[in-house]
Scaffold this active site. Sequence first.
Site, PDB file in Angstrom:
ATOM      1  N   HIS A 230       0.306   0.710 -13.159  1.00 35.95           N
ATOM      2  CA  HIS A 230       1.068  -0.471 -13.581  1.00 35.95           C
ATOM      3  C   HIS A 230       2.542  -0.079 -13.720  1.00 35.95           C
ATOM      4  O   HIS A 230       2.849   0.976 -14.286  1.00 35.95           O
ATOM      5  CB  HIS A 230       0.513  -0.988 -14.910  1.00 35.95           C
TER       6      HIS A 230
ATOM      7  N   GLY B   1       0.778  -1.234   0.000  1.00 31.92           N
ATOM      8  CA  GLY B   1       0.000   0.000   0.000  1.00 31.92           C
ATOM      9  C   GLY B   1       0.809   1.283   0.000  1.00 31.92           C
ATOM     10  O   GLY B   1       0.345   2.304   0.514  1.00 31.92           O
TER      11      GLY B   1
ATOM     12  N   ASN C 210      -6.138   2.249 -12.640  1.00 30.69           N
ATOM     13  CA  ASN C 210      -5.110   1.308 -12.190  1.00 30.69           C
ATOM     14  C   ASN C 210      -3.744   1.930 -12.428  1.00 30.69           C
ATOM     15  O   ASN C 210      -3.583   2.800 -13.286  1.00 30.69           O
ATOM     16  CB  ASN C 210      -5.216  -0.005 -12.988  1.00 30.69           C
TER      17      ASN C 210
ATOM     18  N   ASP D  16      -4.530  -4.778 -18.075  1.00 33.46           N
ATOM     19  CA  ASP D  16      -3.497  -3.739 -18.219  1.00 33.46           C
ATOM     20  C   ASP D  16      -3.584  -3.049 -19.587  1.00 33.46           C
ATOM     21  O   ASP D  16      -2.567  -2.602 -20.123  1.00 33.46           O
ATOM     22  CB  ASP D  16      -2.088  -4.323 -18.024  1.00 33.46           C
TER      23      ASP D  16
ATOM     24  N   MET E  77      -4.259  -7.533  -6.370  1.00 31.60           N
ATOM     25  CA  MET E  77      -3.727  -8.652  -7.153  1.00 31.60           C
ATOM     26  C   MET E  77      -4.821  -9.640  -7.546  1.00 31.60           C
ATOM     27  O   MET E  77      -4.745 -10.830  -7.246  1.00 31.60           O
ATOM     28  CB  MET E  77      -2.613  -9.353  -6.363  1.00 31.60           C
TER      29      MET E  77
ATOM     30  N   ASN F  41       1.347   3.039  -2.586  1.00 34.60           N
ATOM     31  CA  ASN F  41       0.574   3.975  -3.414  1.00 34.60           C
ATOM     32  C   ASN F  41      -0.614   4.543  -2.649  1.00 34.60           C
ATOM     33  O   ASN F  41      -0.956   5.714  -2.805  1.00 34.60           O
ATOM     34  CB  ASN F  41       0.112   3.296  -4.703  1.00 34.60           C
TER      35      ASN F  41
ATOM     36  N   ILE G  13      -7.495 -10.513 -10.954  1.00 32.27           N
ATOM     37  CA  ILE G  13      -8.009 -10.182 -12.280  1.00 32.27           C
ATOM     38  C   ILE G  13      -9.503  -9.963 -12.124  1.00 32.27           C
ATOM     39  O   ILE G  13     -10.199 -10.781 -11.504  1.00 32.27           O
ATOM     40  CB  ILE G  13      -7.698 -11.311 -13.279  1.00 32.27           C
ATOM     41  N   LEU G  14      -9.998  -8.849 -12.654  1.00 31.36           N
ATOM     42  CA  LEU G  14     -11.401  -8.495 -12.432  1.00 31.36           C
ATOM     43  C   LEU G  14     -12.261  -8.979 -13.587  1.00 31.36           C
ATOM     44  O   LEU G  14     -11.840  -8.946 -14.753  1.00 31.36           O
ATOM     45  CB  LEU G  14     -11.513  -6.982 -12.273  1.00 31.36           C
TER      46      LEU G  14
ATOM     47  N   SER H 191       2.654   3.602 -15.491  1.00 31.45           N
ATOM     48  CA  SER H 191       1.496   4.129 -16.221  1.00 31.45           C
ATOM     49  C   SER H 191       0.244   4.103 -15.354  1.00 31.45           C
ATOM     50  O   SER H 191      -0.004   3.110 -14.664  1.00 31.45           O
ATOM     51  CB  SER H 191       1.187   3.243 -17.443  1.00 31.45           C
TER      52      SER H 191
HETATM   53  C1  GRF Z   1       2.809  -1.165  -7.715  1.00 36.10           C
HETATM   54  O1  GRF Z   1       4.044  -1.466  -8.291  1.00 36.10           O
HETATM   55  C2  GRF Z   1       1.759  -0.963  -8.773  1.00 36.10           C
HETATM   56  O2  GRF Z   1       2.284  -0.443  -9.955  1.00 36.10           O
HETATM   57  C3  GRF Z   1       1.238  -2.350  -8.982  1.00 36.10           C
HETATM   58  O3  GRF Z   1       1.245  -2.923  -7.710  1.00 36.10           O
HETATM   59  C4  GRF Z   1       2.252  -2.320  -6.904  1.00 36.10           C
HETATM   60  C5  GRF Z   1       1.623  -1.869  -5.626  1.00 36.10           C
HETATM   61  O4  GRF Z   1       2.581  -1.359  -4.734  1.00 36.10           O
HETATM   62  N1  GRF Z   1      -0.065  -2.331  -9.599  1.00 36.10           N
HETATM   63  P1  GRF Z   1       2.134  -0.749  -3.340  1.00 36.10           P
HETATM   64  O5  GRF Z   1       1.356  -1.834  -2.605  1.00 36.10           O
HETATM   65  O6  GRF Z   1       1.306   0.454  -3.625  1.00 36.10           O
HETATM   66  O7  GRF Z   1       3.414  -0.426  -2.629  1.00 36.10           O
END
Ligand code: GRF
Length: 216
Positions: free
Chosen positions: A112, A15, A110, A148, A93, A17, A95-96, A139
């Site tokens: 990526h 988390g 999302n 993606d 993690m 992000n 697939i939707l 992205s």
């Molecule tokens: C990130 O690298 C993002 O691009 C991918 O999953 C990872 C999540 O990282 N979709 P975090 O849990 O936010 O550290």
Amino acid sequence: MSQPCDVVVLLSGTGSNLQALIDSTATGDSPVRISAVISNRADAYGLQRARDAGIATRTLDHKAFEGREAFDAALVELIDTFNPKLVVLAGFMRILSAGFVRHYQGRLLNIHPSLLPKYKGLHTHQRALDAGDREHGCSVHFVTEELDGGPLVVQAVIPVELHDSAQSLAHRVHAQEHRIYPMAVRWFAQGRLSLGEQGAMLDGQLLAASGHLIRN
Ligand code: GRF
């Protein structure tokens, strides 16, 4: 100020992000309000980050459901109790299913860790190294039924250095993720970003296929 944009974040792991999003909303006048963080894993550290920030958390264990459709239907139901304008995938993690994606069409983002359309799926940093790429990055995109594959909103580009490993690249790409994801979410919350028929629109203009490009 008008009503903030309610956002639900879905994650499965660390988390970082989410943390960047939380930090970006800490200014008081943010147009973004994170109403809930939902994880399919009870031990996701992202849930702790949300609790520390006083954000509602929920866990919905996919293993308790018979199949993807059933899990996704329950997930939609749970998300919609928070009535979000935007749903943000931040390391979720799973697939939707097509039904899930259609339900949130135009309000599902999302992030990526590659310069899409390159390297969909996993192990993106190693794949960029193996290919001898001089540039790599991350992205933000609208989610469509193609994994993606939805219209790009913003990409951050970093140079690949001679001595880079997958780990050092991951580290620098992550720093860029923390920059561009809050930016894209803010644009959406401000009503500047939307999904048009031909792609992502920013301030009424169709974005280029690569989305808004940030070079480092
Ligand atoms: C990130 O690298 C993002 O691009 C991918 O999953 C990872 C999540 O990282 N979709 P975090 O849990 O936010 O550290």
